[in-house]
Enzyme design. Structure first.
Site, PDB file in Angstrom:
ATOM      1  N   ARG A  40      18.591  21.227   3.104  1.00 43.56           N
ATOM      2  CA  ARG A  40      17.724  20.910   1.953  1.00 43.56           C
ATOM      3  C   ARG A  40      17.556  19.410   1.724  1.00 43.56           C
ATOM      4  O   ARG A  40      17.436  18.963   0.577  1.00 43.56           O
ATOM      5  CB  ARG A  40      18.270  21.542   0.667  1.00 43.56           C
ATOM      6  CG  ARG A  40      18.162  23.052   0.615  1.00 43.56           C
ATOM      7  CD  ARG A  40      16.790  23.489   0.124  1.00 43.56           C
ATOM      8  NE  ARG A  40      16.687  24.936   0.098  1.00 43.56           N
ATOM      9  CZ  ARG A  40      16.850  25.670  -0.998  1.00 43.56           C
ATOM     10  NH1 ARG A  40      17.103  25.093  -2.155  1.00 43.56           N
ATOM     11  NH2 ARG A  40      16.747  26.974  -0.930  1.00 43.56           N
ATOM     12  N   ARG A  44      14.308  18.172  -4.345  1.00 45.59           N
ATOM     13  CA  ARG A  44      14.114  17.620  -5.688  1.00 45.59           C
ATOM     14  C   ARG A  44      14.989  16.441  -6.045  1.00 45.59           C
ATOM     15  O   ARG A  44      14.740  15.757  -7.022  1.00 45.59           O
ATOM     16  CB  ARG A  44      14.305  18.738  -6.725  1.00 45.59           C
ATOM     17  CG  ARG A  44      13.141  19.701  -6.760  1.00 45.59           C
ATOM     18  CD  ARG A  44      13.467  20.946  -7.540  1.00 45.59           C
ATOM     19  NE  ARG A  44      14.471  21.724  -6.828  1.00 45.59           N
ATOM     20  CZ  ARG A  44      14.886  22.932  -7.189  1.00 45.59           C
ATOM     21  NH1 ARG A  44      14.416  23.485  -8.285  1.00 45.59           N
ATOM     22  NH2 ARG A  44      15.778  23.582  -6.472  1.00 45.59           N
ATOM     23  N   ARG A  53       5.418  16.957  -4.611  1.00 43.59           N
ATOM     24  CA  ARG A  53       5.438  18.312  -5.158  1.00 43.59           C
ATOM     25  C   ARG A  53       4.471  18.426  -6.348  1.00 43.59           C
ATOM     26  O   ARG A  53       3.737  19.408  -6.484  1.00 43.59           O
ATOM     27  CB  ARG A  53       6.874  18.647  -5.568  1.00 43.59           C
ATOM     28  CG  ARG A  53       7.103  19.888  -6.378  1.00 43.59           C
ATOM     29  CD  ARG A  53       6.947  21.155  -5.538  1.00 43.59           C
ATOM     30  NE  ARG A  53       6.525  22.244  -6.391  1.00 43.59           N
ATOM     31  CZ  ARG A  53       7.330  23.027  -7.086  1.00 43.59           C
ATOM     32  NH1 ARG A  53       8.635  22.897  -6.987  1.00 43.59           N
ATOM     33  NH2 ARG A  53       6.839  23.968  -7.863  1.00 43.59           N
ATOM     34  N   ASP A  90      10.018  27.761   3.817  1.00 45.46           N
ATOM     35  CA  ASP A  90      10.998  28.609   3.140  1.00 45.46           C
ATOM     36  C   ASP A  90      11.229  29.869   3.973  1.00 45.46           C
ATOM     37  O   ASP A  90      10.333  30.326   4.682  1.00 45.46           O
ATOM     38  CB  ASP A  90      10.523  28.994   1.741  1.00 45.46           C
ATOM     39  CG  ASP A  90      11.696  29.463   0.892  1.00 45.46           C
ATOM     40  OD1 ASP A  90      12.385  28.617   0.301  1.00 45.46           O
ATOM     41  OD2 ASP A  90      11.958  30.679   0.870  1.00 45.46           O
ATOM     42  N   TYR A 173      16.269  39.662  -0.234  1.00 45.94           N
ATOM     43  CA  TYR A 173      15.207  39.258  -1.169  1.00 45.94           C
ATOM     44  C   TYR A 173      14.086  40.290  -1.206  1.00 45.94           C
ATOM     45  O   TYR A 173      13.507  40.559  -2.264  1.00 45.94           O
ATOM     46  CB  TYR A 173      14.661  37.870  -0.792  1.00 45.94           C
ATOM     47  CG  TYR A 173      15.670  36.773  -1.061  1.00 45.94           C
ATOM     48  CD1 TYR A 173      15.797  36.227  -2.334  1.00 45.94           C
ATOM     49  CD2 TYR A 173      16.526  36.315  -0.063  1.00 45.94           C
ATOM     50  CE1 TYR A 173      16.734  35.239  -2.601  1.00 45.94           C
ATOM     51  CE2 TYR A 173      17.467  35.331  -0.310  1.00 45.94           C
ATOM     52  CZ  TYR A 173      17.570  34.798  -1.581  1.00 45.94           C
ATOM     53  OH  TYR A 173      18.508  33.830  -1.843  1.00 45.94           O
TER      54      TYR A 173
HETATM   55  O1  CP3 Z   1      16.310  22.144   4.146  1.00 47.58           O
HETATM   56  C1  CP3 Z   1      15.162  21.692   3.965  1.00 47.58           C
HETATM   57  O2  CP3 Z   1      14.935  20.552   3.507  1.00 47.58           O
HETATM   58  C2  CP3 Z   1      13.978  22.537   4.427  1.00 47.58           C
HETATM   59  C3  CP3 Z   1      13.380  23.395   3.482  1.00 47.58           C
HETATM   60  C4  CP3 Z   1      14.030  24.691   3.003  1.00 47.58           C
HETATM   61  C5  CP3 Z   1      13.722  25.234   1.730  1.00 47.58           C
HETATM   62  N1  CP3 Z   1      14.315  26.464   1.624  1.00 47.58           N
HETATM   63  C6  CP3 Z   1      12.877  24.584   0.698  1.00 47.58           C
HETATM   64  C7  CP3 Z   1      12.974  25.030  -0.693  1.00 47.58           C
HETATM   65  C8  CP3 Z   1      14.880  25.589   3.652  1.00 47.58           C
HETATM   66  C9  CP3 Z   1      15.552  25.486   5.005  1.00 47.58           C
HETATM   67  C10 CP3 Z   1      15.032  26.725   2.775  1.00 47.58           C
HETATM   68  C11 CP3 Z   1      15.835  27.911   3.123  1.00 47.58           C
HETATM   69  C12 CP3 Z   1      16.053  28.949   2.099  1.00 47.58           C
HETATM   70  N2  CP3 Z   1      15.182  29.404   1.142  1.00 47.58           N
HETATM   71  C13 CP3 Z   1      17.225  29.745   2.022  1.00 47.58           C
HETATM   72  C14 CP3 Z   1      18.423  29.666   2.950  1.00 47.58           C
HETATM   73  C15 CP3 Z   1      19.333  28.555   2.600  1.00 47.58           C
HETATM   74  C16 CP3 Z   1      20.113  28.761   1.330  1.00 47.58           C
HETATM   75  O3  CP3 Z   1      19.853  27.991   0.378  1.00 47.58           O
HETATM   76  O4  CP3 Z   1      20.966  29.672   1.274  1.00 47.58           O
HETATM   77  C17 CP3 Z   1      17.054  30.655   0.945  1.00 47.58           C
HETATM   78  C18 CP3 Z   1      18.062  31.676   0.463  1.00 47.58           C
HETATM   79  C19 CP3 Z   1      15.745  30.432   0.402  1.00 47.58           C
HETATM   80  C20 CP3 Z   1      15.062  31.180  -0.696  1.00 47.58           C
HETATM   81  C21 CP3 Z   1      14.793  30.286  -1.833  1.00 47.58           C
HETATM   82  N3  CP3 Z   1      13.793  29.326  -1.847  1.00 47.58           N
HETATM   83  C22 CP3 Z   1      15.460  30.226  -3.075  1.00 47.58           C
HETATM   84  C23 CP3 Z   1      16.628  31.098  -3.461  1.00 47.58           C
HETATM   85  C24 CP3 Z   1      14.842  29.212  -3.830  1.00 47.58           C
HETATM   86  C25 CP3 Z   1      15.152  28.819  -5.245  1.00 47.58           C
HETATM   87  C26 CP3 Z   1      16.369  27.960  -5.306  1.00 47.58           C
HETATM   88  C27 CP3 Z   1      16.045  26.560  -5.726  1.00 47.58           C
HETATM   89  O5  CP3 Z   1      16.700  25.627  -5.228  1.00 47.58           O
HETATM   90  O6  CP3 Z   1      15.159  26.398  -6.603  1.00 47.58           O
HETATM   91  C28 CP3 Z   1      13.830  28.636  -3.031  1.00 47.58           C
HETATM   92  C29 CP3 Z   1      12.933  27.515  -3.413  1.00 47.58           C
HETATM   93  C30 CP3 Z   1      12.990  26.309  -2.530  1.00 47.58           C
HETATM   94  N4  CP3 Z   1      12.980  26.321  -1.169  1.00 47.58           N
HETATM   95  C31 CP3 Z   1      12.972  24.957  -2.973  1.00 47.58           C
HETATM   96  C32 CP3 Z   1      12.959  24.154  -1.833  1.00 47.58           C
HETATM   97  C33 CP3 Z   1      12.891  22.649  -1.766  1.00 47.58           C
HETATM   98  C34 CP3 Z   1      12.920  24.510  -4.425  1.00 47.58           C
HETATM   99  C35 CP3 Z   1      11.500  24.626  -4.889  1.00 47.58           C
HETATM  100  C36 CP3 Z   1      10.984  23.444  -5.651  1.00 47.58           C
HETATM  101  O7  CP3 Z   1      10.728  22.371  -5.063  1.00 47.58           O
HETATM  102  O8  CP3 Z   1      10.817  23.601  -6.862  1.00 47.58           O
END
Ligand code: CP3
Length: 365
Positions: A40, A44, A53, A90, A173
């Site tokens: 990640r 943010r 964003r 994602d 999910y």
């Molecule tokens: O790592 C990186 O920089 C690449 C981008 C990336 C995202 N999600 C962007 C994201 C990667 C590799 C993921 C993987 C992901 N997504 C996983 C596996 C890794 C882990 O965290 O266990 C999972 C379970 C998801 C599903 C997901 N997407 C969730 C549960 C959420 C909400 C959690 C949160 O942090 O808000 C997301 C949203 C998400 N995916 C964000 C980002 C940057 C936040 C959204 C935003 O910018 O508002």
């Protein structure tokens, strides 16, 4: 920098390691200092991410706007010079591309229209790259192309990582319809109707192979499989719903793209991490924060690169805690193929200067 080939591995006898540090570590070379990136890392905690964003509006709009998604993928590379860029996307793009309704409720995480029975499964599409699945993932593949070109131009030592969720985690999910604490719906479905759950898993295996293979064709040099919910299954379930589908995906990818390394990240797998490491065919394993680095270094196969596993809360905290935790990991991993990373994604409140301090520590080792 020191570069040590694993003495037991005839692949490297007398050969030079690949020029990119991440690829060298994945080929089994023990580089010191080790290559580093953070899960990640585009997100943010970075003001420049929040600005892009805001321009995109919704999170999914950012994922599907190649110019903006490529921009946020490259932001942490410009700021810190990480050894890897990970595609900004994602894991839930796959169910979305299969036709499941997906949205991100602001501040609440992902929401999907849940699949709970045969009728729900029957409505799901197939991984048809020439059809609607391919249409949905097309902008993501365009992001991969743009990032690869951007790296070649300005950051030639940085490796591009593509990724997908593993079938079990994505199914969590898809069946729950959101994040969960107890996973009653998905575990209940797997108990009640294993044939239906196997069909869903098989659909996800096919989709993941097609999607990751297309990412490689578009320019991804390494692939990572995120198994975020590896830690909630019994041993037989872990073998059936984590190891088997992962092995099928890795085998198909190896057949199509023999030189492309695959990193597996079975978060929370506990003692089953050894079976995962030995039986799935992956080239490297991401360690979550709970895995003792010394145990992993001594116990997991010597040819596997290990990746991890700083506690994201130590990075958030900074100062002495960050230094101490980082030194413990580096001390345990010296002399074996290793990639420095966190044990899970970076926390959104992490001060950007803590990341800079972490990289100074790793690079001074
Ligand atoms: O790592 C990186 O920089 C690449 C981008 C990336 C995202 N999600 C962007 C994201 C990667 C590799 C993921 C993987 C992901 N997504 C996983 C596996 C890794 C882990 O965290 O266990 C999972 C379970 C998801 C599903 C997901 N997407 C969730 C549960 C959420 C909400 C959690 C949160 O942090 O808000 C997301 C949203 C998400 N995916 C964000 C980002 C940057 C936040 C959204 C935003 O910018 O508002």
């Amino acid at each position: 920098m020191s570069k040590t080939p694993p003495p037991s591995d005839p692949r490297h006898a007398g050969a030079e390691p690949p020029a990119k540090p991440l690829l060298a570590a994945l080929a089994g070379w023990a580089l010191w200092p080790p290559p580093a990136w953070l899960m990640r890392q585009a997100g943010r905690y970075l003001p420049e991410y929040r600005a892009t964003r805001a321009k995109a509006g919704a999170f999914l709009s950012l994922c599907t706007a190649p110019e903006l998604a490529a921009e946020v993928t490259l932001q942490p590379i410009r700021r810190y010079g990480f050894d890897a860029a990970i595609l900004f996307s994602d894991i839930l793009i796959v169910p979305w591309a299969l036709g499941q309704k997906l949205w991100f409720a602001e501040g609440e995480g992902p929401r999907l229209d849940p699949i709970r029975d045969a009728a729900g499964f029957a409505a799901l599409g197939r991984a048809d790259m020439a059809g609607s699945f391919g249409g949905v993932v097309a902008p993501i593949l365009e992001t991969v192309r743009r990032v690869r070109a951007g790296l070649a131009e300005a950051h030639p030592a940085t490796t591009l990582i593509g990724f997908a969720g593993s079938p079990w985690t994505v199914a969590c999910y898809m069946v729950e319809g959101a994040g969960s604490r107890e996973f009653l719906a998905v575990k209940g479905l797997a108990y009640r109707d294993p044939a239906l759950f196997a069909a869903l898993t098989e659909r996800l295996v096919d989709a993941t192979i097609a999607y990751l293979s297309a990412q490689v064709d578009a320019g991804a040099e390494v692939l990572q499989l995120f198994e975020s919910w590896a830690g909630i299954l019994s041993e037989p379930q872990f073998r059936r719903w984590v190891i088997e589908p992962t092995r099928a995906i890795v085998a198909a990818l190896k057949a199509r793209h023999p030189g492309v390394p695959v990193i597996g990240f079975p978060r929370g797998a506990g003692w089953l991490i050894e079976a995962y490491a030995r039986e799935t065919g992956i080239d490297a394993i991401g360690l979550d924060t709970t895995v003792p680095p010394g145990w992993a270094a001594g116990r997991l196969p010597a040819h596997l690169a290990l990746q991890g596993n700083l506690d994201p809360v130590a990075l958030l905290t900074g100062g002495k805690a960050l230094t101490r935790e980082t030194q413990v990991i580096l001390g345990a991993m010296r002399g074996r193929p290793f990639i420095f990373n966190l044990g899970h994604g970076i926390h959104k409140d992490t001060p950007p200067e803590h990341v800079a301090a972490l990289l100074r520590l790793v690079r001074a080792t």
